[in-house]
Design a protein around this motif. Structure first.
Motif, mmCIF file in Angstrom:
data_model
loop_
_atom_site.group_PDB
_atom_site.id
_atom_site.type_symbol
_atom_site.label_atom_id
_atom_site.label_comp_id
_atom_site.label_asym_id
_atom_site.label_seq_id
_atom_site.Cartn_x
_atom_site.Cartn_y
_atom_site.Cartn_z
ATOM 1 N N LEU A 190 79.503 -45.758 -31.222
ATOM 2 C CA LEU A 190 77.900 -45.423 -31.409
ATOM 3 C C LEU A 190 77.213 -46.473 -31.056
ATOM 4 N N VAL A 209 71.114 -39.275 -35.618
ATOM 5 C CA VAL A 209 71.631 -39.477 -34.833
ATOM 6 C C VAL A 209 72.796 -40.897 -35.563
ATOM 7 N N TYR A 269 81.116 -37.279 -34.940
ATOM 8 C CA TYR A 269 81.329 -36.359 -33.930
ATOM 9 C C TYR A 269 82.019 -37.404 -33.194
ATOM 10 N N GLY A 297 76.961 -38.435 -35.809
ATOM 11 C CA GLY A 297 76.996 -38.905 -34.652
ATOM 12 C C GLY A 297 78.433 -39.559 -34.669
#
Lengths: 300, 292
Positions: free
Chosen positions: B125, A24, A31, A28
């Motif tokens: 994020l 994550v 990405y 993550g």
């Protein structure tokens, strides 16, 4: 065989939290790198927005900040490695040859200590000690004519890199020496004895016994340092930055923060950040392959 | 002759290093309880002069510092606990030879040491996960440091005899039980070292709160310190509420004394912990890094 498989499922459970975290929070964001190639649209998030190709990279390469940020980052990193890398090795050799255990312990405890000082405090210390009006260190340096009397070490652009690099050495040199001290402790006493029988003096022992013994450690650490060549510490640069030294203190990471986060240019900031990561990675690979060819020691 | 010269060089470098590193630290301590006018005039060199505890008094009534302290302690304690709870089991799994998947998992971990998404994708994020401006971001962020993971794994591989595992297995011991009752008690050295690494990281963290927190009541000590020490927002502006005194009552000459005291108060907790763990350092560092 059955117990082996059962065991394996337990091992999977044990590694799972770390695996999820990495997936994550490390993969993550990777990405999210595509942001650098898109026109970021707040409402659409990570993967929204139209493709922009290399627009933001071109924008950075053509911007007046490209050369200054690249040069500043490189200069700081270069001098940090050039001066900062050999010092812990030297210190480890010195500490290793102190025979009196009490003095050795006192010296070791002292040299580790600055590592525990936070970057904020470190920079505050520099400001207090180097203040042209009241700083003790400033007074000392000027009394002994080590710096010209009219130089303000905190505001003068040409003083920024020396102050940054030397204070960095002050802070982490002792800490970084631990690993070399540990490596030296594995040198067998027989090697020392044999060298002495062969008539080696203490300098020759350093050169022919001790340095070869810690060479693998030196090379591995040098490769690792090369890999972070351009990721000059954001915190310290950011905290030391002021309007006077900004021409030499704006590095890539502070620039990403200033344009990307502070002024919300997410795509442009991502592109600059990605450029930095890629250059770092190339340096790492280069250092790794040079070391592999010349000494057969490598990371991968 | 050459040997004697060598010894002389070692002594000179040792003394020089000691003085250069110890003196600034010593100076902060004596300056923090000396008369600040005398400090500024360069009178305080080796011994404190005009002893007073004005700087400390001002800090102890400043509510910002206490709030920052409390936040930092929370982030450090829970953050470090999470670090250990995630790192130790993972390091154990990755140290077991029968765990085939480690050949794939390990490179996945190591790759993240050298390549990352960068500041902005990471920021976004956290935003998308609604972690921005919550205490969680300070605790969860950095839950695993791959470097510490490697140190721990190497320690498990090299310092815990495999015979122990075989014996435990024959007795019907599971991996969980083995890790909890055999491996962990035998690994105090490496666990203290990585706990210290993690704790120092949390305690001194400035970048993450700068980026991910904006509420005043969540800020850790380092951000408060920056506001007091570095930005020219002098103690005078913000401290009034906590001190119950008007802004003007803070004389500029006391500013430095307060700064010295703040530096000491913020650093002392780490220096108190460190001697207890010091004896494990060399062992722990050696094990992970040379092989890593």
């Amino acid at each position: 065989m059955k117990s082996m498989q059962k065991g394996n499922y337990q091992l999977w459970i044990l590694v799972l939290p770390a695996l999820i975290y990495i997936a994550v929070f490390a993969y993550g964001p990777m990405y999210g790198i595509q942001l650098a190639f898109r026109d970021f649209d707040f409402s659409k998030g990570f993967t929204g927005g139209d493709w922009a190709g290399f627009k933001y990279f071109e924008q950075y390469f053509n911007s007046p900040m490209f050369w200054p940020t690249l040069r500043n980052t490189f200069v700081i990193a270069f001098f940090s490695i050039l001066l900062g890398f050999p010092m812990p090795i030297l210190l480890a050799l010195v500490i290793n040859s102190i025979k009196n255990n009490k003095y050795k312990r006192i010296l070791q405890t002292t040299v580790y200590m600055p590592y525990f000082i936070s970057t904020v405090v470190m920079v505050a210390l520099l400001q207090i000690l180097l203040s042209p009006s009241t700083g003790v260190l400033d007074l000392f340096l000027k009394t002994f004519h080590l710096v010209p009397a009219d130089v303000n070490l905190l505001g003068n652009p040409s003083a920024f890199v020396p102050v940054y690099v030397l204070s960095g050495i002050w802070q982490v040199c002792g800490w970084n020496s631990i690993i070399f001290i540990a490596a030296l402790s594995t040198v067998e006493t027989q090697l020392y004895d044999a060298a002495k029988i062969d008539g080696a003096n203490r300098w020759q022992i350093v050169w022919n016994v001790e340095i070869p013994a810690i060479m693998p450690t030196i090379i591995i650490l040098l490769i690792l340092n090369m890999g972070s060549m351009l990721s000059v510490g954001f915190e310290k640069t950011f905290l030391m930055q002021n309007s006077l030294n900004k021409p030499v203190s704006e590095v890539i990471s502070t620039y990403v923060f200033n344009v990307g986060v502070k002024s919300n240019q997410y795509s442009f900031g991502s592109a600059v950040g990605l450029f930095n990561t890629v250059v770092n990675f190339m340096f790492l690979m280069l250092a790794n392959s040079v070391a592999k060819k010349s000494s057969n020691i490598s990371l991968m | 002759m050459a040997d004697r010269l060598y010894r002389l060089v070692v002594i000179v470098i040792s003394i020089f290093t000691f003085v250069v590193i110890a003196y600034p630290l010593y100076f902060i301590v004596i300056a923090s309880f000396s008369n600040s006018t005398m400090v500024n005039q360069g009178d305080v060199i080796f011994f404190p002069k005009g002893i007073n505890f004005y700087g400390y008094e001002k800090i102890f009534v400043d509510s910002r510092i206490w709030q920052g302290y409390l936040n930092t302690i929370i982030y450090t304690v829970f953050g470090t606990l999470l670090n250990l709870v995630v790192t130790i089991p993972a390091a154990y799994s990755l140290s077991r030879r029968e765990f085939r998947a480690r050949k794939v998992i390990m490179p996945l971990f190591v790759f993240t040491m050298y390549f990352s998404g960068g500041m902005i994708p990471t920021y976004l994020l956290f935003r998308d996960l609604h972690l921005l401006n919550t205490p969680w971001v300070m605790i969860i962020n950095g839950a695993v440091s791959v470097y510490n993971l490697i140190i721990t794994r190497t320690f498990f591989e090299s310092s815990i005899p495999d015979d122990l595992h075989e014996a435990a297995l024959l007795d019907g011991c599971s991996h969980f039980r083995y890790l909890a009752s055999v491996v962990t008690p035998l690994s105090k050295a490496v666990i203290s070292v990585i706990a210290l690494y993690y704790a120092v990281g949390h305690w001194n963290d400035f970048f993450n709160p700068l980026l991910y927190l904006n509420s005043d009541h969540l800020q850790p000590l380092q951000i408060i310190l920056r506001n007091i020490l570095l930005s020219n927002q002098a103690f005078a502006d913000g401290a009034g509420s906590g001190a119950g005194a008007g802004a003007g009552s803070y004389a500029q000459q006391y500013a430095d004394q307060i700064k010295f005291a703040v530096i000491i108060v913020s650093t002392v907790p780490l220096l108190v912990v460190y001697p207890f763990i010091q004896k494990y350092f060399e062992k722990g560092v050696m094990i992970g890094a040379v092989k890593g």
